[in-house]
Design an enzyme around this catalytic site. Structure first.
Site, PDB file in Angstrom:
ATOM      1  N   CYS A   1       1.118  -1.149  -0.186  1.00  0.00           N
ATOM      2  CA  CYS A   1       0.213   0.186   0.088  1.00  0.00           C
ATOM      3  C   CYS A   1       1.171   1.279  -0.043  1.00  0.00           C
ATOM      4  O   CYS A   1       1.661   1.599   1.243  1.00  0.00           O
ATOM      5  CB  CYS A   1      -0.676   0.430   1.062  1.00  0.00           C
ATOM      6  SG  CYS A   1      -2.040   1.268   1.115  1.00  0.00           S
TER       7      CYS A   1
ATOM      8  N   CYS B   1      -5.445   6.387  -4.037  1.00  0.00           N
ATOM      9  CA  CYS B   1      -4.413   5.243  -3.850  1.00  0.00           C
ATOM     10  C   CYS B   1      -3.432   5.010  -4.247  1.00  0.00           C
ATOM     11  O   CYS B   1      -3.132   5.731  -5.329  1.00  0.00           O
ATOM     12  CB  CYS B   1      -5.581   4.151  -5.091  1.00  0.00           C
ATOM     13  SG  CYS B   1      -4.344   2.409  -4.985  1.00  0.00           S
TER      14      CYS B   1
END
Length: 264
Positions: free
Chosen positions: A73, A196
């Site tokens: 991530c 993101c």
């Protein structure tokens, strides 16, 4: 069971951060992860991040999607770096380990610069792209990113058989004069997130084929990010950095029900 946590967000991508240096977080934890991420029953987040000691590097980061799966991530890594600094584990530079291996990073003021691994392959699919930036990303070019039905259009690509069985994240990229605008459907979250990091990075690399030069400025629903890189030939990218803010929102203690009492 009580869990102490800190809440961080990076351009609206939010995370429950847990200081797990004492290794007290439960190993059989998918239901606990889901509870912590639940925005009505728990704390509410796009993912859960554990910070642990590491025998060789500054720290270990473990990232969980709301469904309990693990992945790299980008924004979560930036938040983990800021959290590790707040814990006194690092200064303004760090080397740490996460899901896809070892990374380095540095902090300048409020901006965290996260160094991603090199990208060696870009798959062209007509006008679309598939790029793995540590997590897999499909990038689709659109005329108006605001008009995209993210859940229906994103999930159709995410679950397409060509990406079976693991699936893919899906990004929608709109070109603008001096930047790109991006919206993302994230697997594991199974919906849109305000930002993101690995998806923004994939879109910035894709934008290099559309005559954008490094650094690429990226607008997300949660704020601005920047991606810098060196392009070597047509397929290879190195010195890839994702840069943007990472901010603490609040901290607290949450009472987690025993597993058979956690809402499903």
């Amino acid at each position: 069971m009580q869990i102490s946590f800190h809440k961080y967000q990076g351009t609206g991508n939010d995370f429950v951060m847990i200081d797990d240096r004492q290794r007290t977080f439960p190993e059989d934890n998918s239901e606990v992860i889901g509870f912590l991420c639940d925005r009505k029953m728990g704390v509410g987040a796009d993912g859960v991040i554990l910070i642990q000691e590491h025998p060789e590097h500054d720290f270990r980061m473990i990232y969980y999607n709301p469904d309990g799966s693990k992945s790299l991530c980008g924004n979560g890594s930036r938040c983990a770096i800021a959290f590790a600094k707040a814990l006194g584990m690092i200064g303004d530079k760090t080397v740490f380990e996460t899901t896809d291996g070892v990374h380095d990073a540095f902090i300048q003021g409020e901006i965290v610069h996260f160094h991603l691994h090199d990208v060696n392959t870009v798959e062209h699919q007509g006008n679309d792209f598939f790029i793995d930036t540590g997590s897999p990303h499909h990038v689709q070019l659109v005329e108006d990113v605001a008009a995209v039905e993210i859940v229906s259009e994103g999930s159709a690509i995410r679950y397409d058989e060509k990406y079976s069985p693991g699936g893919t994240n899906v990004n929608f990229l709109q070109q603008q004069e001096s930047q790109i605008s991006v919206r993302t459907y994230e697997r594991g979250v199974e919906g849109e997130t305000l930002s993101c990091g690995t998806g923004v990075t994939a879109c910035a690399l894709a934008a290099s084929f559309l005559n954008y030069e490094s650094p690429v400025s990226v607008e997300t629903k949660g704020g601005q990010l920047s991606v810098s890189f060196e392009k070597k030939g047509e397929q290879h990218f190195e010195n890839i950095y994702l840069a943007g803010p990472a901010k603490k929102v609040f901290e607290g203690i949450v009472e987690v029900p025993v597993q058979n009492e956690i809402p499903s």
